[in-house]
Design a protein around this motif. Structure first.
Motif, short mmCIF file in Angstrom:
data_model
loop_
_atom_site.label_atom_id
_atom_site.label_comp_id
_atom_site.label_asym_id
_atom_site.label_seq_id
_atom_site.Cartn_x
_atom_site.Cartn_y
_atom_site.Cartn_z
N ARG A 1 0.92 -1.21 -0.03
CA ARG A 1 0.01 0.04 -0.02
C ARG A 1 0.96 1.27 -0.08
N ALA A 2 1.74 1.07 0.75
CA ALA A 2 2.79 2.45 0.63
C ALA A 2 3.68 2.68 -0.53
N GLY A 3 3.49 1.50 -1.21
CA GLY A 3 4.43 1.33 -2.58
C GLY A 3 3.50 2.12 -3.75
N ILE A 4 2.35 1.77 -3.41
CA ILE A 4 1.16 2.14 -4.45
C ILE A 4 1.06 3.98 -4.08
N VAL B 1 9.35 4.46 -0.61
CA VAL B 1 9.62 3.13 -0.28
C VAL B 1 10.91 2.64 -1.00
N GLY B 2 10.94 2.94 -2.12
CA GLY B 2 12.46 2.41 -2.68
C GLY B 2 13.77 2.89 -2.01
N ILE B 3 13.48 4.36 -1.66
CA ILE B 3 14.55 4.76 -0.65
C ILE B 3 15.01 4.15 0.72
N LEU B 4 14.01 3.24 0.91
CA LEU B 4 13.99 2.96 2.61
C LEU B 4 14.50 1.28 2.12
N GLY B 5 14.90 0.97 0.90
CA GLY B 5 15.45 -0.26 0.61
C GLY B 5 14.46 -1.34 0.27
N ILE B 6 13.33 -1.16 0.27
CA ILE B 6 12.50 -2.25 -0.22
C ILE B 6 12.27 -2.22 -1.60
N ASN B 7 12.36 -3.36 -2.16
CA ASN B 7 11.86 -3.66 -3.67
C ASN B 7 10.35 -3.74 -3.86
N VAL B 8 9.70 -2.48 -4.35
CA VAL B 8 8.26 -2.25 -4.56
C VAL B 8 8.05 -3.32 -5.65
#
Length: 291
Positions: free
Chosen positions: A172-175, A181-188
């Motif tokens: 949901r955050a990625g949407i 979210v990418g800056i946080l290191g998460i592969n959206v």
């Protein structure tokens, strides 16, 4: 006027159909609500699920094992579709998404027709679901009762995974803001891939579970797809609880209307949808402005 016994039996049939529509619609609304993709291949994927269990039963002779292997196949199919086609349409207009997924659906249905022919196939009821159960006031097919319980458990599991886990929060955050979210290191993108595949598994599993109840044919998903879109309009676009409540309402309307005159069951469903759109355009659980 049908007897009370007939109406009660139809109410149970409506509950079985409603839970199935809720599972089919949940896959559709998960993809729409989290990824913003209108998946018009949903009905074809329902038929693919039914044919998958039909084929696997011939090799495994175990309904449970066929379901497990079939879910793995649908998961792989979801991964393939997302990587090869769908991911290029996340940022495209809904018109483009409808055209491409509708095309995918046509290809899948024609592949089924080419492989199995146009004749309907039968999937036997599993041994643990055969016969009827005495409920005191009604004798009802055992498998349909089990179907209601199994799908209710699956819907609860889906809700907990998508709305009570960190993965659901990431999606949901990625949407809303994929860059942050990418800056946080998460592969959206990887999370989107998994969500699309889960939606495909949900509709495929619905096809597998419903296969012993109906005749399996390449076009069996078209009616369910139309009803699923009515369900998500009733419940609200992108609302998972709305898909469940909308599915139950639709199932009961179709089934109870059939007790009086089956010709009007679809008419009543679409009439309710039209009435709700006039009174509450966002649906029962939707938010205004949600696309």
């Amino acid at each position: 006027m049908p007897s009370w016994l007939v109406l009660i039996s139809q109410a149970f049939n409506g509950l079985a159909l409603g839970t199935l529509l809720a599972l089919v619609s949940s896959g559709l609304t998960i993809i729409l609500g989290t990824l913003g993709v209108l998946n018009f291949a949903h009905g074809a994927l329902f038929a693919v699920g039914a044919y998958t269990v039909f084929v696997l039963l011939q090799y495994t002779s175990s309904f449970v094992l066929a379901i497990v292997v079939g879910c793995s196949f649908m998961l792989a199919l979801g991964f393939l579709l997302e990587r090869v086609i769908i991911r290029y349409f996340y940022d495209r207009p809904h018109e483009d998404q409808i055209l491409v997924t509708y095309g995918v659906g046509i290809v899948l249905v024609e592949c089924l027709r080419a492989g199995f022919g146009g004749n309907a196939q039968r999937v036997p009821v599993p041994s643990w679901g055969q016969g009827a159960t005495q409920l005191g006031f009604l004798i009802y097919p055992t498998y349909r009762l089990q179907l209601i319980a199994i799908i209710a458990g699956l819907l609860l599991s889906l809700y907990l995974v998508l709305y009570r886990t960190s993965m659901g929060l990431v999606v949901r955050a990625g949407i809303e803001n994929p860059g942050m979210v990418g800056i946080l290191g998460i592969n959206v993108r990887r999370a989107f891939l998994l969500v699309f595949a889960i939606g495909v598994v949900a509709v495929g599993l619905a096809g597998m579970l419903y296969a012993p109840v109906v005749a399996v044919s390449p076009d069996m998903g078209s009616n369910f797809m139309a009803q699923s879109f009515v369900v998500i309009v009733l419940g609200g676009l992108g609302s998972f609880p709305g898909a469940i409540v909308g599915g139950l309402i639709a199932g009961e309307i179709i089934s109870l209307t059939s007790a009086f005159n089956s010709s009007y069951s679809e008419v009543m469903l679409y009439a309710l949808m039209a009435l709700l759109l006039v009174m509450r355009p966002q649906g029962l659980f939707g938010s205004e402005g949600r696309a």
